[in-house]
Design an enzyme around this catalytic site. Structure first.
Site, PDB file in Angstrom:
ATOM      1  N   VAL A  92       0.845  -1.190   0.000  1.00  0.00           N
ATOM      2  CA  VAL A  92       0.000   0.000   0.000  1.00  0.00           C
ATOM      3  C   VAL A  92       0.880   1.239   0.000  1.00  0.00           C
ATOM      4  O   VAL A  92       1.907   1.282   0.682  1.00  0.00           O
ATOM      5  CB  VAL A  92      -0.891   0.026   1.268  1.00  0.00           C
ATOM      6  CG1 VAL A  92      -1.768   1.250   1.294  1.00  0.00           C
ATOM      7  CG2 VAL A  92      -1.726  -1.226   1.365  1.00  0.00           C
ATOM      8  N   CYS A  93       0.482   2.246  -0.761  1.00  0.00           N
ATOM      9  CA  CYS A  93       1.104   3.573  -0.702  1.00  0.00           C
ATOM     10  C   CYS A  93       0.000   4.607  -0.865  1.00  0.00           C
ATOM     11  O   CYS A  93      -1.175   4.291  -0.709  1.00  0.00           O
ATOM     12  CB  CYS A  93       2.201   3.727  -1.754  1.00  0.00           C
ATOM     13  SG  CYS A  93       1.596   3.771  -3.448  1.00  0.00           S
ATOM     14  N   ALA A  94       0.356   5.826  -1.196  1.00  0.00           N
ATOM     15  CA  ALA A  94      -0.656   6.879  -1.302  1.00  0.00           C
ATOM     16  C   ALA A  94      -1.594   6.658  -2.484  1.00  0.00           C
ATOM     17  O   ALA A  94      -2.806   6.732  -2.353  1.00  0.00           O
ATOM     18  CB  ALA A  94       0.006   8.239  -1.400  1.00  0.00           C
ATOM     19  N   VAL A 121      -3.987   4.388  -0.534  1.00  0.00           N
ATOM     20  CA  VAL A 121      -4.751   4.846   0.624  1.00  0.00           C
ATOM     21  C   VAL A 121      -5.747   5.926   0.223  1.00  0.00           C
ATOM     22  O   VAL A 121      -6.841   6.008   0.796  1.00  0.00           O
ATOM     23  CB  VAL A 121      -3.796   5.357   1.732  1.00  0.00           C
ATOM     24  CG1 VAL A 121      -4.561   5.939   2.903  1.00  0.00           C
ATOM     25  CG2 VAL A 121      -2.898   4.227   2.216  1.00  0.00           C
TER      26      VAL A 121
END
Length: 133
Positions: A92-94, A121
């Site tokens: 997961v990242c932005a 996210v």
């Protein structure tokens, strides 16, 4: 033939811009999961949610039970998540760009079931799903 010669510059621009539009679609970016699929994997248990954002971004809000290892440190800190090698791993990242790179790195390191959260996210929050601070 005269039309092509007279408009070679415009034709070149059209071909280059068309190629630029197709380039992202042709790149292999690895497996992605939607927010619904990620939620289902997380509910099944034994799924590692690996947040590869910086510590400041992680502290601002992250998925429940996520482990934070920034992408820049991931290759040095693989031993911390070694026990999850045979389990599902969701990176997961932005927005989903860094997590795709992390998924590729984990796959090369021998992790079997690695996916990246589509949209990151930001998309998770847009769907109204829970985050933890």
């Amino acid at each position: 033939m005269k039309f092509i010669l007279d408009n070679i510059f415009l034709i070149g621009i059209a071909l280059i811009s068309g190629g630029a539009l197709l380039f992202p679609a042709l790149q292999k970016r690895g497996a992605k999961v939607s927010q619904l699929q990620a939620t289902q994997l997380m509910n099944q248990g034994k799924t590692l949610v690996l947040d590869v954002r910086d510590a400041e971004e992680f502290a601002a809000g992250h998925l429940p039970n996520a482990k934070n290892i920034p992408l820049a440190e991931l290759d040095k800190r693989l031993k911390e998540i070694e026990k999850s090698k045979n389990n599902a791993v969701i990176t997961v990242c932005a927005r989903g760009v860094r997590s795709a790179s992390a998924a590729a790195l984990l796959t090369k390191a021998g992790f079997g079931q690695v996916t990246s959260l589509e949209g990151g996210v930001d998309a998770w929050k847009t769907q109204g799903l829970p985050t933890v601070k």
